[in-house]
Enzyme design. Structure first.
Site, PDB file in Angstrom:
ATOM      1  N   HIS A 112     -67.181  39.524  38.278  1.00 54.32           N
ATOM      2  CA  HIS A 112     -67.115  40.985  38.481  1.00 54.32           C
ATOM      3  C   HIS A 112     -67.285  41.660  37.132  1.00 54.32           C
ATOM      4  O   HIS A 112     -66.794  41.169  36.113  1.00 54.32           O
ATOM      5  CB  HIS A 112     -65.757  41.384  39.077  1.00 54.32           C
ATOM      6  CG  HIS A 112     -65.778  42.730  39.707  1.00 54.32           C
ATOM      7  ND1 HIS A 112     -65.616  43.882  38.979  1.00 54.32           N
ATOM      8  CD2 HIS A 112     -65.978  43.118  40.983  1.00 54.32           C
ATOM      9  CE1 HIS A 112     -65.691  44.931  39.788  1.00 54.32           C
ATOM     10  NE2 HIS A 112     -65.924  44.498  41.006  1.00 54.32           N
ATOM     11  N   ASP A 129     -66.040  40.055  47.866  1.00 50.83           N
ATOM     12  CA  ASP A 129     -67.034  39.529  48.817  1.00 50.83           C
ATOM     13  C   ASP A 129     -66.854  38.057  49.136  1.00 50.83           C
ATOM     14  O   ASP A 129     -67.548  37.544  50.028  1.00 50.83           O
ATOM     15  CB  ASP A 129     -68.439  39.753  48.244  1.00 50.83           C
ATOM     16  CG  ASP A 129     -68.764  41.235  48.163  1.00 50.83           C
ATOM     17  OD1 ASP A 129     -69.067  41.724  47.072  1.00 50.83           O
ATOM     18  OD2 ASP A 129     -68.639  41.901  49.206  1.00 50.83           O
TER      19      ASP A 129
HETATM   20  C1  SDX Z   1     -69.209  44.060  44.300  1.00 52.41           C
HETATM   21  O1  SDX Z   1     -68.698  47.102  40.527  1.00 52.41           O
HETATM   22  C2  SDX Z   1     -67.925  47.014  41.579  1.00 52.41           C
HETATM   23  O2  SDX Z   1     -66.834  47.519  41.633  1.00 52.41           O
HETATM   24  C3  SDX Z   1     -68.561  46.239  42.724  1.00 52.41           C
HETATM   25  C4  SDX Z   1     -67.651  45.953  43.902  1.00 52.41           C
HETATM   26  C5  SDX Z   1     -67.246  47.234  44.636  1.00 52.41           C
HETATM   27  O3  SDX Z   1     -66.219  47.204  45.319  1.00 52.41           O
HETATM   28  O4  SDX Z   1     -68.037  48.207  44.607  1.00 52.41           O
HETATM   29  O5  SDX Z   1     -66.483  45.277  43.460  1.00 52.41           O
HETATM   30  C6  SDX Z   1     -68.364  45.093  44.929  1.00 52.41           C
HETATM   31  O6  SDX Z   1     -70.379  44.300  44.090  1.00 52.41           O
HETATM   32  C7  SDX Z   1     -68.588  42.759  43.875  1.00 52.41           C
HETATM   33  C8  SDX Z   1     -69.607  41.809  43.171  1.00 52.41           C
HETATM   34  C9  SDX Z   1     -70.422  41.098  44.238  1.00 52.41           C
HETATM   35  N1  SDX Z   1     -71.503  40.300  43.580  1.00 52.41           N
HETATM   36  C10 SDX Z   1     -71.442  38.970  43.570  1.00 52.41           C
HETATM   37  O7  SDX Z   1     -70.486  38.313  43.976  1.00 52.41           O
HETATM   38  C11 SDX Z   1     -72.709  38.314  42.993  1.00 52.41           C
HETATM   39  C12 SDX Z   1     -72.323  37.166  42.031  1.00 52.41           C
HETATM   40  N2  SDX Z   1     -71.753  37.772  40.811  1.00 52.41           N
HETATM   41  C13 SDX Z   1     -72.589  38.167  39.776  1.00 52.41           C
HETATM   42  O8  SDX Z   1     -73.924  38.145  39.869  1.00 52.41           O
HETATM   43  C14 SDX Z   1     -71.925  38.906  38.623  1.00 52.41           C
HETATM   44  O9  SDX Z   1     -70.720  38.320  38.401  1.00 52.41           O
HETATM   45  C15 SDX Z   1     -71.772  40.386  38.812  1.00 52.41           C
HETATM   46  C16 SDX Z   1     -73.070  41.031  39.175  1.00 52.41           C
HETATM   47  C17 SDX Z   1     -70.758  40.694  39.855  1.00 52.41           C
HETATM   48  C18 SDX Z   1     -71.277  40.967  37.479  1.00 52.41           C
HETATM   49  O10 SDX Z   1     -72.327  40.825  36.586  1.00 52.41           O
HETATM   50  P1  SDX Z   1     -72.135  41.188  35.025  1.00 52.41           P
HETATM   51  O11 SDX Z   1     -70.871  41.912  34.789  1.00 52.41           O
HETATM   52  O12 SDX Z   1     -73.397  41.818  34.545  1.00 52.41           O
HETATM   53  O13 SDX Z   1     -71.935  39.763  34.379  1.00 52.41           O
HETATM   54  P2  SDX Z   1     -73.115  38.868  33.835  1.00 52.41           P
HETATM   55  O14 SDX Z   1     -74.176  38.735  34.875  1.00 52.41           O
HETATM   56  O15 SDX Z   1     -73.494  39.361  32.497  1.00 52.41           O
HETATM   57  O16 SDX Z   1     -72.375  37.458  33.710  1.00 52.41           O
HETATM   58  C19 SDX Z   1     -71.581  37.137  32.565  1.00 52.41           C
HETATM   59  C20 SDX Z   1     -71.699  35.634  32.446  1.00 52.41           C
HETATM   60  C21 SDX Z   1     -73.141  35.126  32.424  1.00 52.41           C
HETATM   61  O17 SDX Z   1     -73.128  33.879  31.732  1.00 52.41           O
HETATM   62  P3  SDX Z   1     -73.528  33.884  30.135  1.00 52.41           P
HETATM   63  O18 SDX Z   1     -74.885  34.559  30.018  1.00 52.41           O
HETATM   64  O19 SDX Z   1     -72.441  34.629  29.429  1.00 52.41           O
HETATM   65  O20 SDX Z   1     -73.578  32.412  29.775  1.00 52.41           O
HETATM   66  O21 SDX Z   1     -71.105  34.996  33.594  1.00 52.41           O
HETATM   67  C22 SDX Z   1     -72.111  34.302  34.326  1.00 52.41           C
HETATM   68  C23 SDX Z   1     -73.448  34.822  33.863  1.00 52.41           C
HETATM   69  O22 SDX Z   1     -74.446  33.836  34.010  1.00 52.41           O
HETATM   70  N3  SDX Z   1     -71.880  34.610  35.732  1.00 52.41           N
HETATM   71  C24 SDX Z   1     -71.929  33.721  36.729  1.00 52.41           C
HETATM   72  C25 SDX Z   1     -71.581  34.440  37.886  1.00 52.41           C
HETATM   73  N4  SDX Z   1     -71.343  35.717  37.569  1.00 52.41           N
HETATM   74  C26 SDX Z   1     -71.528  35.819  36.240  1.00 52.41           C
HETATM   75  N5  SDX Z   1     -72.246  32.411  36.733  1.00 52.41           N
HETATM   76  C27 SDX Z   1     -72.190  31.804  37.941  1.00 52.41           C
HETATM   77  N6  SDX Z   1     -71.864  32.400  39.111  1.00 52.41           N
HETATM   78  C28 SDX Z   1     -71.554  33.729  39.106  1.00 52.41           C
HETATM   79  N7  SDX Z   1     -71.240  34.346  40.240  1.00 52.41           N
END
Ligand code: SDX
Length: 428
Positions: free
Chosen positions: A306, A363
């Site tokens: 998140h 989710d």
């Molecule tokens: C919702 O914003 C809100 O409030 C949203 C929400 C709401 O109520 O409105 O809470 C609802 O959208 C919840 C999120 C649902 N999405 C997912 O579950 C999709 C999977 N999660 C991600 O794609 C990610 O975690 C996000 C999109 C939720 C957050 O993305 P960020 O903050 O931009 O984080 P990032 O992509 O920069 O990740 C940071 C690191 C990265 O690794 P490094 O580059 O540092 O090595 O964490 C890793 C990412 O690769 N990472 C994951 C991961 N999520 C982040 N690795 C594996 N699996 C994951 N799910």
């Protein structure tokens, strides 16, 4: 406030910028004068460290896993409130009295019908259209039917649009679903409360009465409470940005639906269930965790991570607990719950997830409950949209009540070609 300014020193000059303090959470640097005084913009792709507005609706502390709607902890609202009361709270800022709640509920109940022409609109879709496509288009089309709520400067029209959107979202969502399975559309029944009415519109068939387990309505009501608002998430920020141009409430909320659809946002609940089904068995969980850590795989654990929560999403905790109770009460045994629990256990022990503070988000478990309620996977994000409509329209109204609100218009770091002259086609 001690030292209410912050001084930035660029190469040859310093600039003092005021701090903006809220009632909770970190203070912000007001950078309105930054470009004028330094010639610099700020750069924050994804707005990870940027406050786009002031808001009194929802507060999140991502480090502590705190979520407050108008100051009330989500745990207390989940335990003691119901979705329509939470919708009132988000809109009005206070919990309603009995009289206020009766009036609000009555207004919502008497705006649940959709215009008959909207049925033709839905019938224009191919039967296998994704319900989010139908919902997005149908909500945007409401401005074509309700010309009496398009003056965004009239508080009464803004409020009526809010009532209409909260009231009609379930009707249109259920109609889209029924159309996609070839069932006749069911009209809303005013003698039923909000969530029960929705489930009847979804599942009642002309040939026999629907015996609805009250556990289903309570479970869905609770999920709606948990999804009702969440500060400046991508879809709410979209509603605000579209609303800042003066666009009508229906177009603004339709834009929010479009933003929510993405798998990185509200579309994650649908993606989680597909992921769990793909993993299939708890013994394949370690392989999935390994894939999620491999950047080359392009695979992420959907429902994990998140932007704000660097601790457990408080909503995920509540939904996880609900899973056991709802499945037991509905007599549903879903092997995917076991896969989800094992996946969470494996990921939370893994250094990659611990280091990046990746926890289950709202989710991760919600789809297991939706599935137990016989809601099809393609309708999961529609459930999110029904609930989030309360938050979206509360933010849209708050923005229009903010005296210094301006059109949203971010800048950029330009990386394109320097100025050059046009070359005629025969000279290239
Ligand atoms: C919702 O914003 C809100 O409030 C949203 C929400 C709401 O109520 O409105 O809470 C609802 O959208 C919840 C999120 C649902 N999405 C997912 O579950 C999709 C999977 N999660 C991600 O794609 C990610 O975690 C996000 C999109 C939720 C957050 O993305 P960020 O903050 O931009 O984080 P990032 O992509 O920069 O990740 C940071 C690191 C990265 O690794 P490094 O580059 O540092 O090595 O964490 C890793 C990412 O690769 N990472 C994951 C991961 N999520 C982040 N690795 C594996 N699996 C994951 N799910």
């Amino acid at each position: 406030m001690p030292n209410d300014n912050i001084t930035l020193t660029a190469a040859d000059r310093s600039v003092s910028l005021p701090l903006v303090h809220g009632s909770l959470g970190p203070s912000c640097i007001d950078i309105a004068a930054l470009y004028r005084d330094t010639g610099h913009f700020t750069y924050d792709p994804g707005y990870a460290a940027t406050a786009s507005c002031k808001s009194a609706i929802t507060y999140i502390d991502g480090d502590k896993g705190v979520l407050l709607y108008r100051g009330y902890p989500i745990e207390q609202l989940a335990e003691q409130s119901r979705f329509l009361e939470v919708a009132y709270l988000l809109l009005e800022g206070e919990l309603p009295t009995v009289a206020q709640m009766t009036k609000f509920e009555d207004a919502v109940t008497h705006h649940t019908m959709m215009h008959e022409s909207l049925k033709n609109f839905l019938h224009g879709f191919h039967y296998d259209a994704h319900p989010m496509a139908m919902l997005c288009a149908s909500i945007a089309s409401l401005s074509a039917f309700y010309h009496d709520t398009l003056d965004i400067n009239d508080p009464a029209q803004r409020k009526l649009a809010a009532i209409r959107l909260i009231a009609k979202m379930p009707t249109i969502a259920a109609a889209a679903y029924r159309y996609s399975i070839g069932w006749p559309i069911r009209y809303p029944r005013n003698n039923l409360e909000y969530v029960t009415r929705f489930l009847h519109m979804m599942f009642e068939v002309p040939s026999e009465p629907l015996n609805l387990n009250p556990v289903a309505a309570r479970a869905l009501d609770l999920l709606f409470i948990l999804h009702a608002d969440h500060e400046q998430n991508a879809s709410t920020s979209t509603v605000r940005l579209v609303g800042s141009t003066g666009a009508n409430p229906y177009a603004s909320v339709a834009a929010g639906i479009a933003a929510l659809w993405g798998p990185a946002h509200g579309g994650a609940n649908e993606a989680v269930l597909k992921m769990l089904a793909q993993i299939g068995d708890p013994k394949h969980v370690d392989q999935a965790v390994a894939r999620a850590k491999d950047k080359e795989s392009g695979f992420r654990l959907m429902g994990f991570g998140h932007r704000v929560y660097k601790n457990f999403d408080p909503r995920a905790r509540i939904i996880r607990a609900m899973c056991h109770q709802v499945l037991a009460e509905l007599g549903v045994n879903d092997p995917l719950l076991e896969v989800a629990l094992k996946l969470e256990e494996a990921a939370l022990k893994d250094e990659y997830f611990i280091e990046r503070k990746l926890y289950p988000n709202v989710d991760f478990y919600s789809g297991i409950i939706y599935k137990a309620l016989r809601i099809p996977t393609e309708m999961f994000t529609v459930m999110f949209a029904i609930a989030r409509t309360a938050g979206w329209i509360a933010h849209w109204i708050e923005q229009h009540e903010t005296p210094d609100a301006r059109i949203g218009r971010p800048r950029q770091v330009y990386t394109g070609a320097l100025k050059r002259d046009y070359v005629a086609l025969d000279k290239r």
